[in-house]
Structures are given as C-alpha cells and as structure tokens.
Design a protein around this motif. Structure first.
Motif, PDB file in Angstrom:
ATOM      1  N   MET A   1       0.845  -1.197   0.000  1.00  0.00           N
ATOM      2  CA  MET A   1       0.000   0.000   0.000  1.00  0.00           C
ATOM      3  C   MET A   1       0.880   1.247   0.000  1.00  0.00           C
ATOM      4  N   ALA A   2       0.772   2.051  -1.029  1.00  0.00           N
ATOM      5  CA  ALA A   2       1.580   3.260  -1.120  1.00  0.00           C
ATOM      6  C   ALA A   2       0.931   4.392  -0.331  1.00  0.00           C
ATOM      7  N   GLU A   3       1.760   5.177   0.330  1.00  0.00           N
ATOM      8  CA  GLU A   3       1.238   6.322   1.064  1.00  0.00           C
ATOM      9  C   GLU A   3       0.826   7.419   0.089  1.00  0.00           C
ATOM     10  N   ALA A   4      -0.258   8.112   0.426  1.00  0.00           N
ATOM     11  CA  ALA A   4      -0.659   9.266  -0.361  1.00  0.00           C
ATOM     12  C   ALA A   4       0.383  10.359  -0.179  1.00  0.00           C
ATOM     13  N   PRO A   5       0.557  11.235  -1.196  1.00  0.00           N
ATOM     14  CA  PRO A   5       1.444  12.380  -1.016  1.00  0.00           C
ATOM     15  C   PRO A   5       1.074  13.114   0.268  1.00  0.00           C
ATOM     16  N   ARG A   6       2.080  13.645   0.949  1.00  0.00           N
ATOM     17  CA  ARG A   6       1.866  14.205   2.283  1.00  0.00           C
ATOM     18  C   ARG A   6       0.785  15.296   2.298  1.00  0.00           C
ATOM     19  N   THR A   7       0.852  16.213   1.346  1.00  0.00           N
ATOM     20  CA  THR A   7      -0.138  17.290   1.328  1.00  0.00           C
ATOM     21  C   THR A   7      -1.535  16.739   1.061  1.00  0.00           C
ATOM     22  N   GLN A   8      -1.621  15.776   0.156  1.00  0.00           N
ATOM     23  CA  GLN A   8      -2.922  15.174  -0.157  1.00  0.00           C
ATOM     24  C   GLN A   8      -3.493  14.472   1.071  1.00  0.00           C
ATOM     25  N   ALA A   9      -2.660  13.723   1.767  1.00  0.00           N
ATOM     26  CA  ALA A   9      -3.122  13.032   2.970  1.00  0.00           C
ATOM     27  C   ALA A   9      -3.589  14.025   4.020  1.00  0.00           C
ATOM     28  N   LEU A  10      -2.830  15.118   4.183  1.00  0.00           N
ATOM     29  CA  LEU A  10      -3.205  16.133   5.160  1.00  0.00           C
ATOM     30  C   LEU A  10      -4.551  16.762   4.811  1.00  0.00           C
ATOM     31  N   LEU A  11      -4.743  17.085   3.537  1.00  0.00           N
ATOM     32  CA  LEU A  11      -5.990  17.713   3.112  1.00  0.00           C
ATOM     33  C   LEU A  11      -7.174  16.777   3.326  1.00  0.00           C
ATOM     34  N   ARG A  12      -6.985  15.491   3.071  1.00  0.00           N
ATOM     35  CA  ARG A  12      -8.072  14.545   3.272  1.00  0.00           C
ATOM     36  C   ARG A  12      -8.412  14.405   4.756  1.00  0.00           C
ATOM     37  N   LEU A  13      -7.402  14.325   5.600  1.00  0.00           N
ATOM     38  CA  LEU A  13      -7.657  14.253   7.035  1.00  0.00           C
ATOM     39  C   LEU A  13      -8.397  15.495   7.523  1.00  0.00           C
ATOM     40  N   MET A  14      -7.977  16.654   7.033  1.00  0.00           N
ATOM     41  CA  MET A  14      -8.630  17.895   7.437  1.00  0.00           C
ATOM     42  C   MET A  14     -10.098  17.897   7.007  1.00  0.00           C
ATOM     43  N   ALA A  15     -10.361  17.389   5.811  1.00  0.00           N
ATOM     44  CA  ALA A  15     -11.740  17.347   5.324  1.00  0.00           C
ATOM     45  C   ALA A  15     -12.573  16.355   6.124  1.00  0.00           C
ATOM     46  N   TRP A  16     -12.037  15.140   6.326  1.00  0.00           N
ATOM     47  CA  TRP A  16     -12.800  14.098   7.010  1.00  0.00           C
ATOM     48  C   TRP A  16     -13.090  14.452   8.463  1.00  0.00           C
ATOM     49  N   MET A  17     -12.157  15.119   9.124  1.00  0.00           N
ATOM     50  CA  MET A  17     -12.328  15.454  10.539  1.00  0.00           C
ATOM     51  C   MET A  17     -12.898  16.848  10.752  1.00  0.00           C
ATOM     52  N   ALA A 137      -6.795   3.953   5.506  1.00  0.00           N
ATOM     53  CA  ALA A 137      -5.801   3.009   4.994  1.00  0.00           C
ATOM     54  C   ALA A 137      -5.892   2.870   3.485  1.00  0.00           C
ATOM     55  N   ALA A 138      -7.119   2.822   2.977  1.00  0.00           N
ATOM     56  CA  ALA A 138      -7.309   2.656   1.536  1.00  0.00           C
ATOM     57  C   ALA A 138      -6.728   3.821   0.752  1.00  0.00           C
ATOM     58  N   HIS A 139      -6.673   4.986   1.360  1.00  0.00           N
ATOM     59  CA  HIS A 139      -6.117   6.161   0.706  1.00  0.00           C
ATOM     60  C   HIS A 139      -4.638   6.367   1.032  1.00  0.00           C
ATOM     61  N   GLY A 140      -4.049   5.400   1.725  1.00  0.00           N
ATOM     62  CA  GLY A 140      -2.625   5.486   2.004  1.00  0.00           C
ATOM     63  C   GLY A 140      -2.251   6.508   3.054  1.00  0.00           C
ATOM     64  N   VAL A 141      -3.198   6.892   3.909  1.00  0.00           N
ATOM     65  CA  VAL A 141      -2.894   7.856   4.967  1.00  0.00           C
ATOM     66  C   VAL A 141      -2.181   7.118   6.108  1.00  0.00           C
ATOM     67  N   PRO A 142      -1.021   7.571   6.548  1.00  0.00           N
ATOM     68  CA  PRO A 142      -0.281   6.890   7.612  1.00  0.00           C
ATOM     69  C   PRO A 142      -1.135   6.702   8.868  1.00  0.00           C
ATOM     70  N   LEU A 143      -1.002   5.542   9.500  1.00  0.00           N
ATOM     71  CA  LEU A 143      -1.867   5.185  10.624  1.00  0.00           C
ATOM     72  C   LEU A 143      -1.758   6.172  11.776  1.00  0.00           C
TER      73      LEU A 143
END
Length: 223
Positions: A1-17, A137-143
C-alpha cells in the motif's frame, strides 16, 4: 500500500475530521450531557479530566484500537465485518450504539466523494472508528497521523458539546485541547501497535451517564 502524497493526505484528514463534514457529529455528546446534568462535570478542569479518562481508559481508547485494526484489515471484507460487529457490541448503551453506527454509516456515505473499493468492502452496519480507519488506509494515509486526527476530532467535538452545555467557555475549551495534545500523541502511538487483546475500558461512570441519558427528559443531544 503506497502512502498518499503528504499534502494530499493532510488535506483529506482535514476534510474528514472537519466539523463541516456531513456526518452529524454535532448531535451527539456520548453521555457528556448527562454527566453535566448530574454535576459530575461542572467546569473546565472537570471536563478536561473527564475527557482524559475517556482517552486513556474509556471509549476513545477502544475506538483507537478498533481504528488501528480496521486500518490494517482494510483489504479484508470478512475481517471488517467481524470487527464491525465487535465494535457495535462494545457500545455501552443503546444511544452509544446508535451514535457510532450513525456516524460510521454517514462517514462512509460522505467519503464516497473520494472513490475507493474499500467502501464496497465495508459492511452496511459499520461503527465510526472502523469506517474511518479502513478508508484512511485505503487512501494510504499513515496510521499514526490518521489516529491522531481522529482522536483530536473526537475530543474537539466533546469540548464543543461541553461549551454548549455550559461546562466551560470557548477560551477554556481551546485550553483543554492544547493541554491534551501530548495525551493524544501518546494514545495514537500506543494504539498503532494495539490488537484486539488491548480492548477494554474502566470508564464506568461515563457508561452509567450514557445509560441515564436515555431517560433524560430535557436534552440538547441524542446521546
């Protein structure tokens, strides 16, 4: 499972939370409303102690464990189904069961804006931490990052509820979140390596408050 690019992962976490994410989190207090009603939580100091206990020894800890296991099982439909059944069974009251189920289903529905096959692997009845953990996890966001964001979001919602219930003001609420930063980090790191054997709580007073809320006549929240 590849990690999402850092900025992309951050933006998704910000949106979801984000409080604006359409899951209806503002409607639930997890029994805090009853705790305030029964004068178990009367001020900012008591609210902080209450939330810290939930984080270390209560429902937030169990949620963190369920989240971590769901993150690791995100490619296993049967494993996610079993985990979801366990997560719903661990809810200490009918209201808490309905809370985590409603939030979990709403999160999966809203997260479809980011299409991923994991949404088809999730069962129809999925508790909130399992839903978020598997999608992250499916989006590669670090645990650890995902867990810290999830716990911060849960605590932020609880602080917001405490403010609306008159237990503290906004400045004190912000101070509570600042004071709990280290606790959030510690719990997120601990939960990363946790298994189902690490499930368990000692939040008896919180469970009782949640049960008593079911018969509370006048209330702002659904739990």
């Amino acid at each position: 499972m590849a990690e999402a690019p850092r900025t992309q992962a951050l933006l998704r976490l910000m949106a979801w939370m984000s409080p604006a994410f359409p899951i209806g989190g503002f409607a639930w207090s997890g029994g805090l409303e009853r705790a305030v009603h029964d004068r178990l939580v009367q001020d900012a100091g008591e609210l902080q102690s209450w939330l810290e206990a939930l984080l270390r020894h209560g429902s937030f800890w169990n949620d963190a464990v369920l989240f971590a296991v769901a993150w690791r099982r995100h490619q296993d439909p049967e494993g996610l189904a079993e985990l979801s059944e366990l997560g719903l069974a661990l809810a200490g009251s009918a209201e808490r069961n309905f809370e985590t189920l409603s939030l979990g289903k709403a999160f999966a529905t809203a997260a479809a804006a980011w299409p991923t096959p994991v949404l088809e692997r999730l069962p129809a009845d999925v508790p909130f931490p399992v839903s978020v953990g598997a999608v992250a996890a499916a989006h590669g966001v670090p645990l650890e990052d995902a867990l810290a964001a999830y716990l911060h979001g849960a605590l932020s919602q609880a602080v917001s509820a405490g403010i609306r219930l008159g237990a503290c003001g906004q400045m004190h609420g912000v101070a509570i979140l600042a004071a709990l930063e280290a606790e959030i980090g510690d719990v997120a790191r601990s939960a990363c390596g946790a298994t189902l054997d690490d499930l368990g709580t000692a939040g008896i007073q919180a469970d009782i408050a949640s049960l008593r809320h079911e018969t509370q006549h006048s209330r702002l929240f659904r739990s």
